[in-house]
Design an enzyme around this catalytic site. Structure first.
Site, PDB file in Angstrom:
ATOM      1  CG  ASP A  63      -1.790   1.262   1.286  1.00 51.53           C
ATOM      2  OD1 ASP A  63      -1.800   2.066   0.302  1.00 51.53           O
ATOM      3  OD2 ASP A  63      -2.568   1.257   2.278  1.00 51.53           O
ATOM      4  CE1 TYR A 161      -5.702  12.425  -8.719  1.00 48.01           C
ATOM      5  CE2 TYR A 161      -6.007  14.338 -10.221  1.00 48.01           C
ATOM      6  CZ  TYR A 161      -5.634  13.079 -10.054  1.00 48.01           C
ATOM      7  OH  TYR A 161      -5.037  12.625 -11.042  1.00 48.01           O
TER       8      TYR A 161
END
Length: 249
Positions: A63, A161
């Site tokens: 991850d 983002y």
């Protein structure tokens, strides 16, 4: 170095732009280390396709938002694959893994903010830091990061983002300045609207007028640039942000 001896790590290689990059990098003759997190079936499909084409590939699962997990996996890979001189360290590292969780800023949850920043920005440190000493000892190599048109211009509904992708640009430029004397280039690719699952909820008809070329891009068009930036011919290109966006501002 022979081209066949150059190993390239690609994060988020199982789908979308990452998959296209992995296929193109393999086709160019590099040995691919394809990272994935949850998409095991997609990664195994990629492995099968590259193997059938005669390429070399290994899968690596972790991850990218988990700093300790990244360090353990990447230090273990280095220990198992690198000699004392680090000649067999990665030639290229392509930081592609990322997610989005769009919403208007007033309605954005803490979880959506934190998850996107940890995955898209913190991963720069989490992935690259454990690999810095081997590539520095090697004294040559390529690092490529993936930002976005959102990181350059900002985009409504994507404050998290856009923040992460803008941060990637700053980090890329700073690292490029640090590593240039060691013949390690560090560049950033900033895709525009590319035909992947990430844009499935995007109102394409409303966005097309803002794209001078009048179409969305293909993952293969991003991948072609990545392959060039890995090459010897790109040895004097560093600290750059190169957009692949059909002329969007």
């Amino acid at each position: 170095m022979l081209l066949s001896e150059k190993k390239v790590l690609i994060t988020g290689a199982g789908r979308g732009i990452g998959r296209s990059i992995a296929l193109a990098v393999s086709e160019a003759g590099y040995e691919v280390t394809a990272h994935y997190n949850k998409g095991k079936e997609e990664a195994e499909s990629l492995e099968k396709e590259i193997t059938q084409r005669g390429g070399k590939i290994e899968l690596l699962q972790f991850d990218v938002s988990n700093r300790e997990e990244c360090r353990k996996k990447l230090e273990k890979w280095t220990e198992e694959n690198c000699s004392a001189s680090c000649e067999s360290a990665f030639w290229g590292i392509i930081c592609n893994a990322g997610i989005s969780a769009d919403d208007s800023f007033p309605g954005m949850s803490e979880e959506d903010w934190d998850t996107v920043l940890r995955t898209d920005l913190d991963s720069f440190y989490n992935v690259l830091h454990p690999l810095m000493m081997p590539i520095c000892r090697k004294k040559r190599g390529r690092i490529i990061t993936l930002s976005s048109v959102s990181g350059i211009a900002g985009n409504r509904g994507q404050v998290n983002y856009s923040a992460a992708k803008a941060g990637i640009i700053g980090a890329t430029k700073a690292l490029a300045a640090e590593l240039a004397s060691r013949s390690i280039t560090v560049n950033c690719i900033a895709p525009g609207i590319i035909d992947t699952k990430m844009i499935r909820d995007v109102p394409i008809d409303k966005i097309l007028p803002s794209i001078p070329m009048g179409r969305i891009g293909k993952p293969e068009e991003v991948a072609a640039l990545a392959v060039f930036l890995l090459s010897e011919q790109a040895s004097y290109i560093t600290r750059q942000v190169i957009s692949v966006n059909g002329g969007m501002i």
